[in-house]
Motif scaffolding. Structure first.
Motif, PDB file in Angstrom:
ATOM      1  N   ASP A  50       0.694  -1.186   0.108  1.00  0.00           N
ATOM      2  CA  ASP A  50      -0.121  -0.022   0.039  1.00  0.00           C
ATOM      3  C   ASP A  50       0.839   1.317   0.067  1.00  0.00           C
ATOM      4  O   ASP A  50       0.228   2.348  -0.690  1.00  0.00           O
ATOM      5  CB  ASP A  50      -0.912  -0.051   1.227  1.00  0.00           C
ATOM      6  CG  ASP A  50      -1.801   1.322   1.194  1.00  0.00           C
ATOM      7  OD1 ASP A  50      -2.670   1.271   0.168  1.00  0.00           O
ATOM      8  OD2 ASP A  50      -1.856   2.030   2.317  1.00  0.00           O
ATOM      9  N   VAL A  68      -7.271   5.191  -7.711  1.00  0.00           N
ATOM     10  CA  VAL A  68      -7.772   5.445  -6.319  1.00  0.00           C
ATOM     11  C   VAL A  68      -8.995   4.404  -6.014  1.00  0.00           C
ATOM     12  O   VAL A  68      -8.913   4.043  -4.616  1.00  0.00           O
ATOM     13  CB  VAL A  68      -8.452   6.973  -6.551  1.00  0.00           C
ATOM     14  CG1 VAL A  68      -9.030   7.389  -5.494  1.00  0.00           C
ATOM     15  CG2 VAL A  68      -7.222   8.066  -6.711  1.00  0.00           C
ATOM     16  N   GLN A  69      -9.938   4.105  -6.938  1.00  0.00           N
ATOM     17  CA  GLN A  69     -10.865   3.247  -6.322  1.00  0.00           C
ATOM     18  C   GLN A  69     -10.438   1.953  -6.202  1.00  0.00           C
ATOM     19  O   GLN A  69     -10.982   1.275  -5.287  1.00  0.00           O
ATOM     20  CB  GLN A  69     -12.033   3.253  -7.582  1.00  0.00           C
ATOM     21  CG  GLN A  69     -12.504   4.649  -7.737  1.00  0.00           C
ATOM     22  CD  GLN A  69     -13.279   5.133  -6.635  1.00  0.00           C
ATOM     23  OE1 GLN A  69     -13.599   4.529  -5.896  1.00  0.00           O
ATOM     24  NE2 GLN A  69     -13.131   6.404  -6.577  1.00  0.00           N
ATOM     25  N   ASP A  71      -7.304   1.018  -5.118  1.00  0.00           N
ATOM     26  CA  ASP A  71      -6.482   1.181  -3.853  1.00  0.00           C
ATOM     27  C   ASP A  71      -7.546   1.181  -2.672  1.00  0.00           C
ATOM     28  O   ASP A  71      -7.597   0.735  -1.476  1.00  0.00           O
ATOM     29  CB  ASP A  71      -5.965   2.536  -3.974  1.00  0.00           C
ATOM     30  CG  ASP A  71      -4.960   2.541  -2.669  1.00  0.00           C
ATOM     31  OD1 ASP A  71      -3.934   1.852  -2.489  1.00  0.00           O
ATOM     32  OD2 ASP A  71      -5.141   3.287  -1.909  1.00  0.00           O
ATOM     33  N   SER A  72      -8.792   1.827  -2.849  1.00  0.00           N
ATOM     34  CA  SER A  72      -9.762   1.902  -1.741  1.00  0.00           C
ATOM     35  C   SER A  72     -10.457   0.591  -1.328  1.00  0.00           C
ATOM     36  O   SER A  72     -10.691   0.396  -0.356  1.00  0.00           O
ATOM     37  CB  SER A  72     -10.898   2.993  -2.244  1.00  0.00           C
ATOM     38  OG  SER A  72     -11.678   3.002  -1.047  1.00  0.00           O
ATOM     39  N   ASP A  75      -7.830  -1.456   0.404  1.00  0.00           N
ATOM     40  CA  ASP A  75      -7.478  -0.954   1.689  1.00  0.00           C
ATOM     41  C   ASP A  75      -8.781  -1.770   2.515  1.00  0.00           C
ATOM     42  O   ASP A  75      -8.454  -2.087   3.831  1.00  0.00           O
ATOM     43  CB  ASP A  75      -7.540   0.491   1.821  1.00  0.00           C
ATOM     44  CG  ASP A  75      -6.143   1.024   1.383  1.00  0.00           C
ATOM     45  OD1 ASP A  75      -5.160   0.005   0.960  1.00  0.00           O
ATOM     46  OD2 ASP A  75      -5.877   2.153   1.522  1.00  0.00           O
ATOM     47  N   LEU A 114     -12.527   5.524   4.380  1.00  0.00           N
ATOM     48  CA  LEU A 114     -12.101   5.324   2.913  1.00  0.00           C
ATOM     49  C   LEU A 114     -12.920   6.232   1.965  1.00  0.00           C
ATOM     50  O   LEU A 114     -12.460   6.952   1.198  1.00  0.00           O
ATOM     51  CB  LEU A 114     -12.076   3.939   2.309  1.00  0.00           C
ATOM     52  CG  LEU A 114     -10.972   3.145   3.167  1.00  0.00           C
ATOM     53  CD1 LEU A 114     -11.158   1.340   2.871  1.00  0.00           C
ATOM     54  CD2 LEU A 114      -9.590   3.501   2.606  1.00  0.00           C
ATOM     55  N   ASN A 118     -11.411   9.201  -0.305  1.00  0.00           N
ATOM     56  CA  ASN A 118     -11.916   9.425  -1.741  1.00  0.00           C
ATOM     57  C   ASN A 118     -12.412  10.472  -2.284  1.00  0.00           C
ATOM     58  O   ASN A 118     -11.993  11.240  -3.132  1.00  0.00           O
ATOM     59  CB  ASN A 118     -12.790   8.398  -2.172  1.00  0.00           C
ATOM     60  CG  ASN A 118     -12.018   7.005  -2.224  1.00  0.00           C
ATOM     61  OD1 ASN A 118     -10.940   6.839  -1.839  1.00  0.00           O
ATOM     62  ND2 ASN A 118     -12.748   5.897  -2.619  1.00  0.00           N
TER      63      ASN A 118
END
Length: 269
Positions: A50, A68-69, A71-72, A75, A114, A118
């Motif tokens: 990460d 971004v999405q 990674d979210s 996570d 999260l 975002n």
């Protein structure tokens, strides 16, 4: 040729993100099978992935909405669901519905944290502070509790499993008493407005890079040599750093208001 290279660069950070989510899924499987030490170390690798995916994306200028999405979602899997299942299997399952609600609360707060991140990420600006405890940090603190088990057993090669839980209960009874409270506090910190420093603005191209490199090498050496101690100390200090910053901020405001009232009172006399 340049187009192929550009596509390859976009793939690079996504591969690290996929490594993150893969470690999270394997951690869930390990927790279900009762191998908690393995589950914890897999989440440590997830944290490492990460940290690298975002840095690589920024260095190669390949940040994207897709990244971004993804990674979210990774996570949420690795730092919300996986640690929640790990602690539930280890501690909370003996508490019945209360334990289930605490585990669900942790996952829900991770998702809310999260989602809030975002929204801030949409402005394309790299912020100096996070609002609320980051999910990797909250998971890291839970991970460090599990890894610290190895410090309290005579056999250094023995892993924490369902069979060795009774040993943990005897050697670390406070762990079982405090963990539900710790999980609830971490959940609240994730959705709070407590500021936590972000390391995303650390620029490796600046003159201080050599000292930063030495510090990173020293920190890696400490983690390799004393993994349980250093991981626990690092995440604990980070969790308290935001609380300290938040308390200091409002203490200064309180002092300013109090001093202003005293000054008005003295002027009135």
């Amino acid at each position: 040729m340049s187009e192929k290279l550009k596509k390859g660069i976009y793939i690079m950070p996504s591969l690290f993100t996929c490594g993150n989510i893969s470690c999270g899924c394997l951690s869930v499987i390990s927790s279900i099978n009762g191998n908690f030490t393995k589950a914890a170390w897999l989440l440590i690798f997830a944290i490492a992935f990460d940290m690298m995916d975002g840095r690589i994306a920024r260095l190669t200028k390949t940040t994207s909405e897709f990244g971004v999405q993804l990674d979210s979602l990774s996570d949420l899997t690795s730092f919300g669901i996986a640690p929640s299942i790990m602690i539930y299997q280890l501690v909370l399952n003996s508490m019945g519905k209360i334990g289930q609600s605490i585990a669900v609360l942790f996952v829900l707060c991770s998702a809310l944290r999260l989602a809030k991140f975002n929204i801030r990420a949409n402005d394309k600006e790299v912020h100096s502070f996070f609002m609320g405890l980051p999910t990797p940090a909250s998971a890291g603190l839970l991970i460090s509790f599990v890894l610290s088990y190895e410090l309290f057993i005579a056999d250094p090669g023995q892993s924490l499993t369902f069979k060795t839980i009774p040993i943990l209960m005897k050697s670390m009874p406070v762990f079982f008493k405090t963990m539900p409270v710790v999980m609830m506090l971490l959940s609240l910190l994730m959705v709070s407005n407590v500021p936590y420093i972000s390391f995303k603005k650390m620029e490796f191209s600046k003159p201080k890079v050599f000292r930063l490199l030495i510090l990173m090498v020293f920190l890696i050496w400490l983690i390799i040599t004393f993994p349980q101690n250093i991981i626990f100390i690092f995440f604990t200090l980070y969790a308290f750093s935001g609380i300290f910053t938040y308390a200091t901020k409002y203490w200064k405001i309180f002092k300013r208001i109090y001093s202003s009232k005293v000054e008005k009172k003295n002027n009135g006399n």
